[in-house]
Write an enzyme that holds these catalytic residues in place. Sequence first.
Site, PDB file in Angstrom:
ATOM      1  N   GLU A   1     -41.174  17.932  15.605  1.00  0.00           N
ATOM      2  CA  GLU A   1     -41.830  19.189  15.231  1.00  0.00           C
ATOM      3  C   GLU A   1     -43.351  19.041  15.244  1.00  0.00           C
ATOM      4  O   GLU A   1     -44.076  19.951  15.667  1.00  0.00           O
ATOM      5  CB  GLU A   1     -41.342  19.650  13.861  1.00  0.00           C
ATOM      6  CG  GLU A   1     -39.850  19.960  13.789  1.00  0.00           C
ATOM      7  CD  GLU A   1     -39.410  20.985  14.807  1.00  0.00           C
ATOM      8  OE1 GLU A   1     -40.199  21.881  15.164  1.00  0.00           O
ATOM      9  OE2 GLU A   1     -38.253  20.886  15.280  1.00  0.00           O
TER      10      GLU A   1
ATOM     11  N   HIS B   1      18.216  -5.357 -20.024  1.00  0.00           N
ATOM     12  CA  HIS B   1      17.413  -4.620 -19.055  1.00  0.00           C
ATOM     13  C   HIS B   1      17.403  -3.116 -19.314  1.00  0.00           C
ATOM     14  O   HIS B   1      16.517  -2.420 -18.820  1.00  0.00           O
ATOM     15  CB  HIS B   1      17.927  -4.904 -17.641  1.00  0.00           C
ATOM     16  CG  HIS B   1      17.831  -6.349 -17.273  1.00  0.00           C
ATOM     17  ND1 HIS B   1      18.667  -7.299 -17.825  1.00  0.00           N
ATOM     18  CD2 HIS B   1      16.985  -7.019 -16.440  1.00  0.00           C
ATOM     19  CE1 HIS B   1      18.350  -8.492 -17.332  1.00  0.00           C
ATOM     20  NE2 HIS B   1      17.331  -8.354 -16.496  1.00  0.00           N
TER      21      HIS B   1
ATOM     22  N   HIS C   1     -29.426  28.525  18.368  1.00  0.00           N
ATOM     23  CA  HIS C   1     -30.225  29.037  19.471  1.00  0.00           C
ATOM     24  C   HIS C   1     -29.613  30.255  20.143  1.00  0.00           C
ATOM     25  O   HIS C   1     -30.318  31.000  20.825  1.00  0.00           O
ATOM     26  CB  HIS C   1     -30.464  27.924  20.499  1.00  0.00           C
ATOM     27  CG  HIS C   1     -31.160  26.727  19.916  1.00  0.00           C
ATOM     28  ND1 HIS C   1     -30.522  25.856  19.055  1.00  0.00           N
ATOM     29  CD2 HIS C   1     -32.444  26.273  20.054  1.00  0.00           C
ATOM     30  CE1 HIS C   1     -31.373  24.915  18.691  1.00  0.00           C
ATOM     31  NE2 HIS C   1     -32.545  25.143  19.274  1.00  0.00           N
TER      32      HIS C   1
ATOM     33  N   GLU D   1      13.346 -19.509 -12.357  1.00  0.00           N
ATOM     34  CA  GLU D   1      12.072 -19.071 -12.949  1.00  0.00           C
ATOM     35  C   GLU D   1      10.888 -19.702 -12.234  1.00  0.00           C
ATOM     36  O   GLU D   1       9.861 -19.052 -11.998  1.00  0.00           O
ATOM     37  CB  GLU D   1      12.035 -19.422 -14.441  1.00  0.00           C
ATOM     38  CG  GLU D   1      13.092 -18.742 -15.272  1.00  0.00           C
ATOM     39  CD  GLU D   1      13.039 -17.242 -15.153  1.00  0.00           C
ATOM     40  OE1 GLU D   1      11.952 -16.684 -14.978  1.00  0.00           O
ATOM     41  OE2 GLU D   1      14.104 -16.615 -15.228  1.00  0.00           O
TER      42      GLU D   1
END
Length: 1306
Positions: A391, A1118, A520, A989
Amino acid sequence: MGAASGRRSPPLLLPLLLLLLPPPPVILELDPALQPGNFPADEAGAQIFAASFNSSAEQVLFQSTAASWAHDTNITEENARLQEEAALLSQEFSEAWGQKAKDLFDPVWQNFTDPTLLRIIGAVRTLGPANLDLEKRQKYNSLLSNMSRIYSTAKVCFPNKTAPCWSLDPELTNILASSRSYTLLLYAWEGWHNAAGIPLKPLYQDFTALSNEAYKQDGFSDTGAYWRSWYDSPTFTEDLERLYQQLEPLYLNLHAYVRRALHRRYGDRYINLRGPIPAHLLGNMWAQSWENIYDTVVPFPDKPNLDVTDVMVQKGWNATHMFRVAEEFFTSLGLLPMPPEFWAESMLEKPSDGREVVCHASAWDFYNRKDFRIKQCTRVTMDQLSTVHHEMGHVQYYLQYKGQHVSLRRGANPGFHEAIGDVLALSVSTPAHLHKIGLLDQVTNDTESDINYLLKMALEKIAFLPFGYLVDQWRWGVFSGRTPPSRYNYDWWYLRTKYQGICPPVVRNETHFDAGAKFHVPNVTPYIRYFVSFVLQFQFHEALCKEAGHQGPLHQCDIYQSTQAGAKLRALLQAGSSRPWQEVLKDMVGSDNLDARPLLSYFQPVTQWLEEQNQQNGEVLGWPEYQWRPPMPDNYPEGIDLVSDEDEARKFVEEYDRRSQVVWNEYAEANWNYSTDISTDNSKLLMEKNLQMANHTVKYGTWARKFDVTNFQNATMKRMIKKIQDLERAALPTKELEEYNQILLDMETVYSVASVCHENGTCLRLEPDLTNLMATSRNYQDLAWAWKSWRDKVGRSILPYFPKYVELTNKAARLNGYQDGGDSWRSMYEMPFLEEELEQLFQELQPLYLNLHAYVRRALHRHYGPDVINLEGPIPAHLLGNMWAQSWSNIYDLVAPFPSAPKMDATEAMIKQGWTPLRMFKEADNFFTSLGLLPMPPEFWNKSMLEKPTDGREVVCHASAWDFFNGKDFRIKQCTSVNMEDLVVAHHEMGHIQYFMQYKDLPVTFREGANPGFHEAIGDVLALSVSTPTHLHKINLLSSGDGGYEEDINFLMKMALEKIAFIPFSFLVDQWRWRVFDGSVTRENYNQEWWSLRLKYQGVCPPLARSQDDFDPGAKFHIPASVPYVRYFVSFVIQFQFHQALCQAAGHQGPLHKCDIYQSKEAGKLLADAMKLGFSQPWPEAMRLITGQSNMSAAAMMTYFKPLLDWLVTENGRHGEKLGWPQYNWTPNSARLEGPFVGSGRVNFLGLNLEEQQARVGQWVLLFLGVALLVATLGLTQRLFSIRHHSLRRPHRGPQFGSEVELRHS
């Protein structure tokens, strides 16, 4: 691209209907002093005419430009009206002077000898819109004003919201530049093109007609012909096409390379490697410049970042400073500084006072030779720094040619004006210049850095070329009539696909006007100037670099501070349009032609690199599948606010991982402290850490839900975030979460601290008392008492909590997007037909179980007699050596096929040799290290609880393995007894611990098994080797490792009592829970449905009548602990698949059940490679690493037990056994239940616990009641054991692995 002199700019919002617009402006008359006088009709008169016109035109143009500036910096109806009035005055002035020029000089002006005068008269006599009559002129001006207003005030609003609404600048521009979310980009793109484009179409049609009408009166065929006339070349269009063809190969290679990079990010769904690129993915609303996606396509990302935006921000740069830097560049060349008016009057930032403005950057000449301004909504970015120079280049041009006649205050051609600022930007963007102005620490002049820089420039310059070329190709077609309104959008996208190789991301039709969404077009700024300027600027750059004495590649040139280059540039600028542009160009570069060679030379290194890359990747140049269009995203536009930027996602998961390790470690410590010392204080601390964990999960899970991972190309990232998005229980509101956690804690506490007592005060705990009693006693009544007492104590106590637990589990699941809790649990397996596949596996294994069941039932019949064992009925559940009849290994002594054969239970040897729990775990550790796996770390031995404490602490004895999420602390909690069964459990385990250690370096999210069954299977795989006589002999627990047929059958029977007996129980537990969660099993029939499933799958029945007041599922750990159970079924299947594969790797020859992989590094490597994956890939990948295929299969298990199955079939056939339990509603003789309970001095009389004397007296008194009770019991039993058929639900989602594991007691 900035417009020259007073061009308008952008924003966004649907316009008001024309009917609502203000009335036409008041007709004003031109000041008589500004009217033309009388002049001689010759060249001398023309000179006087031109001078008079100049002074008057400066006044009119100043007024018109001032009105346009006022409007564009404050869009109001009043300012629009004033702008239109000023435009009318300007047109009236143009009409008066233009008509006078035609009247006086048309017969002679083309014969004038002064070429400059010739150009002035030619310009003045072109009236343009001033040719129209007043009414049409007013309409023309109104159209321009309204088109500008529509574009500049258009907004895109968020779906279903009135705010926030996005303007083009900065919001939509920022979204297109920075977002990588396909859907958000699509919404912004579609929203803008609809909001700005659609309402413009009818206005643009009217504008086209009036504009053509105006310029035809000036002798042009249409408006496009007038625009092209500025280039003074009869072959202009042909020259442009030639230039484009020269440049197209470079564009095609860039396009193919970028398309490949976008394909890596967005995948096949949205990127076709042989098709056009969706227009919204290139970092810019119009896909005209691609530098905003540089981060996506950067060739060498490890090189210094050439986008210095972050540095500018860090250094506190602002808009004014950016313009001062640009000004200093110009003055360093010896060019002019910006005048005071520039700094006083320019709009360098978007106003914060609420004004609507035209944000599109533009430079303004007010035609008074001192007032020059820029209007720009500047953002502090590197891209905007280039725009600032662009510019200011316009303003420098204005300053340099301000002494020219007003008609010649233009660029030599429009492309010249656009090129000047960009020439300087070519220097500004070089690493060398960025270093000079403090925005780059160092300049790296190596090939890779050069390629990075040139690709970045190509994304700006080369990517723009086809767009710069096609916009006016389209407009020239519109003006000429080749593109009628009915084909506006079709032709627009035809050209964009033809030249740019892009396509609309959504369906477009002729209701749309997508060309109008480009500034434009509605602002009537010709566009071919930018294409021309992109060629010219490189010609200029090459010439100026030569003048500055630059040596080396053109792309490294920086003309900063070269006054020689400045002098050459000044001469070009001062000429304005006073001479033909070809002459001005020749003076500048030595040639009078537009030439693409400097541009091609500038980009030659990256051109060669792109060609090589595309050849290596086999890229198709162009887009042969030009008709391809991307599909619409799912659920668009609801998810547009989701983030799909993988870089942002990567930062998120890194932070999540860091924080999670801290939070999970603190939770694990609190949980450990509670489980190893059940107390009120530890309970409170655990609840606090539970809440902290929940808050963490909510915080990061909610954050994760802001990501749309649909199109993530990084599968690992996608998988991680999807997992984090599942908040699990933390999705519950805070109060309900606290209630849920308290319920779980209370249920587990009830289970863990429960004991059952005789009347004499002797109390028994589950561990080890009741467990040992169930394992070793063969007294029917003792077993029945233990069985019933445990369920009375635990199950009934847990029942009040359970319905609320179910309700909250389901609510949490639904808040996470699942149908219910079961759906959530199943999702962990990532199998759409999990239930069906598990059922298939069960059916494959059922023949083995049925034969084992029939054989064991016959053995129990021999021991207990026909009163309590029916050879065609179910087995009473308390006689199988285990509290839950899940493992039958403890009754091996009753069922041993060959009891005289040598025993293979190493328990006796372990005790004799003085084994301790520590020794058992050391032996397990030795097994793992013998495979080349990791040893247990010091923290394991220092901190694990391997025995039940003797200091009076209440502990959770259920064996479990613990990961403390710090990469070094792993522990086991187990109340270990010295026996062979617990030796196997120790290996199980430690298998969990080995898994923890193998994946410890993965992100926390992936630190779990490939699926929950994998974690359970790893330790058991080793246990299959540990249990073999061969291995027990190796570790000195059996005198001999080789046995004959009888020993083999005995061994396999012992293994079957553990493995095969467990299959139906592990299958049915979650069958029951899934039905509880989906509502098909309610509180009213909890127990009935539990026993229905146990009868259906296990062929066991309760030894005593059960009612709905009982809650026998709750007597299994469980259930109150909320640990999913089907993982154990899966693990029991896949452990044999693993075992078979590992034995093959170890080179084992012979029957599978004799394999011992001890000391096989090859087997260990297979195992380690699979464990290292954790949860980072779908479990079939881990399965494939071990077994070479990706499916669960029962075949290996059937192979393992084949010798036993053959023996069982023969043995059962010999005795004529009935497989199954056709007399399923049979129950054991309740008379056998009468008699004393051990050590209590009391008896059970018809279910009543009485003193012996009471029972004797009561026998006669209550005879009738006894008979009635017996009948009632039989009736209830009939109802209890009616088999119900439930539809299987399709699986969807599920929970993550919990550290609790199944323990099979001896």
